[in-house]
Enzyme design. Structure first.
Site, PDB file in Angstrom:
ATOM      1  N   LYS A 169      40.463 -55.181 -29.092  1.00 33.96           N
ATOM      2  CA  LYS A 169      41.156 -56.139 -28.198  1.00 33.96           C
ATOM      3  C   LYS A 169      40.101 -57.174 -27.798  1.00 33.96           C
ATOM      4  CE  LYS A 169      41.967 -57.503 -24.410  1.00 33.96           C
ATOM      5  NZ  LYS A 169      41.685 -58.898 -23.995  1.00 33.96           N
ATOM      6  N   GLU A 242      29.391 -51.542 -21.362  1.00 29.94           N
ATOM      7  CA  GLU A 242      28.327 -52.564 -21.376  1.00 29.94           C
ATOM      8  C   GLU A 242      28.759 -53.634 -20.385  1.00 29.94           C
ATOM      9  OE1 GLU A 242      25.534 -52.454 -22.749  1.00 29.94           O
ATOM     10  OE2 GLU A 242      25.611 -51.336 -24.631  1.00 29.94           O
ATOM     11  N   CYS A 276      24.857 -61.955 -20.861  1.00 31.40           N
ATOM     12  CA  CYS A 276      24.574 -60.817 -19.985  1.00 31.40           C
ATOM     13  C   CYS A 276      23.080 -60.657 -19.776  1.00 31.40           C
ATOM     14  CB  CYS A 276      25.175 -59.544 -20.571  1.00 31.40           C
ATOM     15  SG  CYS A 276      24.588 -59.186 -22.236  1.00 31.40           S
ATOM     16  N   GLU A 374      26.259 -61.802 -10.050  1.00 26.52           N
ATOM     17  CA  GLU A 374      26.105 -62.406 -11.375  1.00 26.52           C
ATOM     18  C   GLU A 374      26.697 -63.821 -11.340  1.00 26.52           C
ATOM     19  OE1 GLU A 374      28.367 -60.724 -14.676  1.00 26.52           O
ATOM     20  OE2 GLU A 374      26.579 -60.817 -15.925  1.00 26.52           O
TER      21      GLU A 374
HETATM   22  P1  NAD Z   1      36.064 -59.356 -18.232  1.00 32.33           P
HETATM   23  O1  NAD Z   1      35.711 -58.059 -17.623  1.00 32.33           O
HETATM   24  O2  NAD Z   1      36.884 -60.302 -17.436  1.00 32.33           O
HETATM   25  O3  NAD Z   1      36.853 -59.158 -19.605  1.00 32.33           O
HETATM   26  C1  NAD Z   1      36.304 -58.423 -20.672  1.00 32.33           C
HETATM   27  C2  NAD Z   1      37.430 -57.923 -21.550  1.00 32.33           C
HETATM   28  O4  NAD Z   1      38.192 -56.981 -20.820  1.00 32.33           O
HETATM   29  C3  NAD Z   1      38.412 -58.999 -21.995  1.00 32.33           C
HETATM   30  O5  NAD Z   1      38.809 -58.738 -23.315  1.00 32.33           O
HETATM   31  C4  NAD Z   1      39.578 -58.807 -21.036  1.00 32.33           C
HETATM   32  O6  NAD Z   1      40.820 -59.256 -21.535  1.00 32.33           O
HETATM   33  C5  NAD Z   1      39.573 -57.308 -20.871  1.00 32.33           C
HETATM   34  N1  NAD Z   1      40.203 -56.818 -19.640  1.00 32.33           N
HETATM   35  C6  NAD Z   1      40.406 -57.477 -18.475  1.00 32.33           C
HETATM   36  N2  NAD Z   1      40.994 -56.652 -17.579  1.00 32.33           N
HETATM   37  C7  NAD Z   1      41.143 -55.453 -18.187  1.00 32.33           C
HETATM   38  C8  NAD Z   1      41.651 -54.183 -17.771  1.00 32.33           C
HETATM   39  N3  NAD Z   1      42.145 -53.988 -16.534  1.00 32.33           N
HETATM   40  N4  NAD Z   1      41.633 -53.166 -18.642  1.00 32.33           N
HETATM   41  C9  NAD Z   1      41.109 -53.330 -19.890  1.00 32.33           C
HETATM   42  N5  NAD Z   1      40.623 -54.509 -20.335  1.00 32.33           N
HETATM   43  C10 NAD Z   1      40.638 -55.555 -19.492  1.00 32.33           C
HETATM   44  O7  NAD Z   1      34.693 -60.035 -18.670  1.00 32.33           O
HETATM   45  P2  NAD Z   1      34.475 -61.447 -19.365  1.00 32.33           P
HETATM   46  O8  NAD Z   1      34.649 -62.534 -18.353  1.00 32.33           O
HETATM   47  O9  NAD Z   1      35.266 -61.526 -20.617  1.00 32.33           O
HETATM   48  O10 NAD Z   1      32.945 -61.333 -19.788  1.00 32.33           O
HETATM   49  C11 NAD Z   1      31.891 -61.635 -18.937  1.00 32.33           C
HETATM   50  C12 NAD Z   1      31.250 -60.367 -18.421  1.00 32.33           C
HETATM   51  O11 NAD Z   1      30.850 -59.533 -19.496  1.00 32.33           O
HETATM   52  C13 NAD Z   1      29.984 -60.633 -17.631  1.00 32.33           C
HETATM   53  O12 NAD Z   1      29.950 -59.795 -16.516  1.00 32.33           O
HETATM   54  C14 NAD Z   1      28.884 -60.264 -18.608  1.00 32.33           C
HETATM   55  O13 NAD Z   1      27.649 -59.917 -18.026  1.00 32.33           O
HETATM   56  C15 NAD Z   1      29.507 -59.107 -19.306  1.00 32.33           C
HETATM   57  N6  NAD Z   1      28.860 -58.886 -20.592  1.00 32.33           N
HETATM   58  C16 NAD Z   1      28.091 -57.767 -20.728  1.00 32.33           C
HETATM   59  C17 NAD Z   1      27.419 -57.551 -21.921  1.00 32.33           C
HETATM   60  C18 NAD Z   1      26.552 -56.345 -22.125  1.00 32.33           C
HETATM   61  O14 NAD Z   1      26.199 -56.066 -23.270  1.00 32.33           O
HETATM   62  N7  NAD Z   1      26.178 -55.597 -21.100  1.00 32.33           N
HETATM   63  C19 NAD Z   1      27.548 -58.469 -22.963  1.00 32.33           C
HETATM   64  C20 NAD Z   1      28.345 -59.583 -22.775  1.00 32.33           C
HETATM   65  C21 NAD Z   1      29.000 -59.782 -21.590  1.00 32.33           C
END
Ligand code: NAD
Length: 523
Positions: A169, A242, A276, A374
């Site tokens: 997804k 992650e 991240c 963040e």
């Molecule tokens: P997000 O948490 O808003 O969304 C991530 C994914 O989760 C998307 O595909 C979204 O549609 C899905 N999602 C949203 N709500 C959900 C739910 N209730 N259940 C299941 N899935 C759901 O994050 P984002 O804005 O897409 O990404 C940015 C964040 O990701 C930042 O906090 C960044 O630090 C983190 N990030 C972490 C890493 C790592 O390796 N640690 C890498 C990249 C990004």
């Protein structure tokens, strides 16, 4: 249908963040589509697992070559959909995936094949053990928009080579590049339904977590990660999380100011700060502070901001208005609490809908949101410290623990300090590039998550470990079976003393003698 499984929209649009142009629209997967996809994945997975590690490695090798052949096209598509400069799409997305494939081609067989497990328990020397690595079955992957290709691709390659089927997804903001990944994998020979993409927003992800997947690898914000962990706990679904980061950069008093300031500027503004592993907070020894801050501001003013499709662009747009508002609110909060904005601190509306000027903040402190939450945008806040102890205390004064960097001319000093930082990765004299070392584990501590991706640790997350134990003397009754009594207890006390209370040679001899005597005992 339960309320939390109802989908907010039935279609999502992929929008170029640099221009606002709609690149394409896709149907969102609902619970029925998710159920069908996971069932289909479960049906085809056993054949994929049965074809063997070496055959799956050949598929990964073909994938690497297919990707290499269209690297520029893939990089352009990433830039179009996500906004990062073309060269970053090439280096931080395509290159990372090519090298992850290289790592699996070189190492997956050795890491995943069955292994004998020698053991040192003298009382159980008739036993021969073996470790088998079995695929989970169907791995769900939920990914974010900021590295829309490299994150899901590296995770999927590890899952696939281990014999799993994958249901991905992708972020609702970058679904097209996920579909592109699917067609590259198909071209390389991954069978239909062994890798599937389910486009959709949060509710699609939530429904995937509740589906019949066997494990979930989630990358995204800590807030979403916590919700997922709660749902997963209900049925003990194993998860890798992650999550976000607030990575500190520590510039010690002996650091090379020119190199470290260039690193701070690149680490904070690469991918418009939407990484991240970004430098989210910078701490500089008070001796260097003034000159360091000036150097960062001067270098930042020279950055070329614009469309990522322009080969000379260094900083592209942010992904969307919501992320831009978070950045604005952090900068305004800091400004209100006394921070100096040395450059930036404004939107660049003339360039397009989502541009924010790379911003350097001085005189920040831990009462400000920009030092605690963040920011995930092009902001470099810089604070001074007096000594190494204070630098470590400030670095660890944070909910997150993804990565950190330490800058010093004295490598031994840097590595010693690295041991005191609460983070999954600490780099000495570099930032962010750890993500490109395919052998290195990636993951965090504290609110940055659970588990690891990348390297042997990432591969281990994709398999269940099974211990297979064969007794080499199947016709011999075991001495510890029934027939207990005070004599036997006494013999066992002596036996334990012999095993563990003497130098090894004596201990082994005596233990074997004792085993011989006990073996003659009648049940
Ligand atoms: P997000 O948490 O808003 O969304 C991530 C994914 O989760 C998307 O595909 C979204 O549609 C899905 N999602 C949203 N709500 C959900 C739910 N209730 N259940 C299941 N899935 C759901 O994050 P984002 O804005 O897409 O990404 C940015 C964040 O990701 C930042 O906090 C960044 O630090 C983190 N990030 C972490 C890493 C790592 O390796 N640690 C890498 C990249 C990004």
């Amino acid at each position: 249908m339960p309320a939390d499984l109802q989908l907010a929209v039935s279609r999502i649009a992929s929008v170029n963040p640099a221009t606002g142009e709609v690149l394409g629209e896709l149907d969102c997967a609902g619970p029925a589509e998710i159920h069908a996809a996971v069932s289909q994945a479960r049906t085809v997975q056993p054949a994929w697992a049965a074809c063997g590690i070496r055959s799956r490695i050949e598929v990964i090798r073909r994938f690497q070559q297919v990707l290499l052949a269209c690297k520029d096209d893939v990089a352009r598509r990433i830039t179009q959909e996500m906004g990062k400069p073309y060269v970053e799409s090439l280096l931080t997305e395509v290159f990372v995936v090519l090298d992850a494939a290289r790592f699996l081609i070189e190492n997956a067989y050795v890491l995943l094949r069955d292994k004998r497990l020698p053991h040192g328990n003298l009382a159980l020397k008739t036993k021969s053990g073996r470790i088998a690595h079995e695929p989970y079955g169907v791995i769900g992957i939920i990914s974010p928009w900021n590295y829309p290709f490299s994150i899901p691709a590296t995770e999927a390659l590890a899952a696939l080579v281990a014999g799993n089927a994958v249901v991905l997804k992708p972020s609702e903001f970058t679904p097209l590049i996920a579909v592109e990944l699917q067609s590259l994998l198909r071209e390389a020979g991954v069978p239909d339904d062994v890798f599937q993409v389910l486009p959709g927003e949060g509710p699609t992800g939530a429904a995937l977590v509740k589906s019949e997947i066997d494990k979930l690898v989630f990358t995204g914000s800590a807030a979403t990660g916590r919700r997922i962990a709660q749902t997963a706990a209900e049925r003990l679904l194993p998860v890798v999380l992650e999550l976000g980061g607030k990575d500190p950069m520590l510039v010690l008093d002996d650091a090379d100011l020119d190199v470290a300031s260039s690193a701070a500027v690149w680490g904070a503004f690469c991918n418009a700060g939407q990484a991240c592993l970004s430098v989210e907070r910078c701490y500089v020894h008070e001796k260097l502070y003034g000159a360091f801050v000036d150097a960062c501001a001067a270098k930042t003013r020279k950055l070329r901001v614009g469309s990522g499709m322009d080969q000379s662009t260094e900083v592209g747009p942010m992904i969307h208005e919501r992320q831009l508002r978070i950045v604005e609110s952090h900068v305004e909060d800091a400004r209100g609490l006394g921070a100096r904005v040395l450059t930036g601190g404004i939107r660049l509306r003339d360039l397009g809908p989502n541009y924010y000027a790379p911003t350097v903040l001085a005189d920040v402190n831990h009462s400000m949101r920009v030092m605690r939450e963040e920011t995930f945008g092009p902001v470099l806040p810089i604070m001074s410290f007096r000594d190494d102890d204070e630098a470590v205390r400030l670095a660890n004064d944070c909910d997150y623990g993804l990565a950190a960097s330490i800058w010093t001319r004295d490598r031994a000093r840097g590595e010693a300090l690295a041991g005191r930082i609460e983070a999954g990765t600490v780099m000495v004299n570099d930032v962010m590039s750890c993500f490109s070392i395919s052998e290195a584990p990636h993951g965090g501590v504290k609110a940055s998550g659970l588990g690891r991706t990348h390297g042997r640790w990432g591969l281990n997350e994709m398999v269940r470990v099974k211990y297979i134990d064969s007794d080499l003397v199947p016709r011999m009754k075991k001495i510890w079976w029934f027939g207990y009594g005070s004599a036997f207890s006494g013999e066992m006390e002596t036996f334990l003393d012999l095993l563990y209370a003497r130098p090894l040679r004596q201990k082994m001899k005596a233990a074997l003698r004792s085993m011989g005597a006990l073996g003659r005992r009648k049940m």
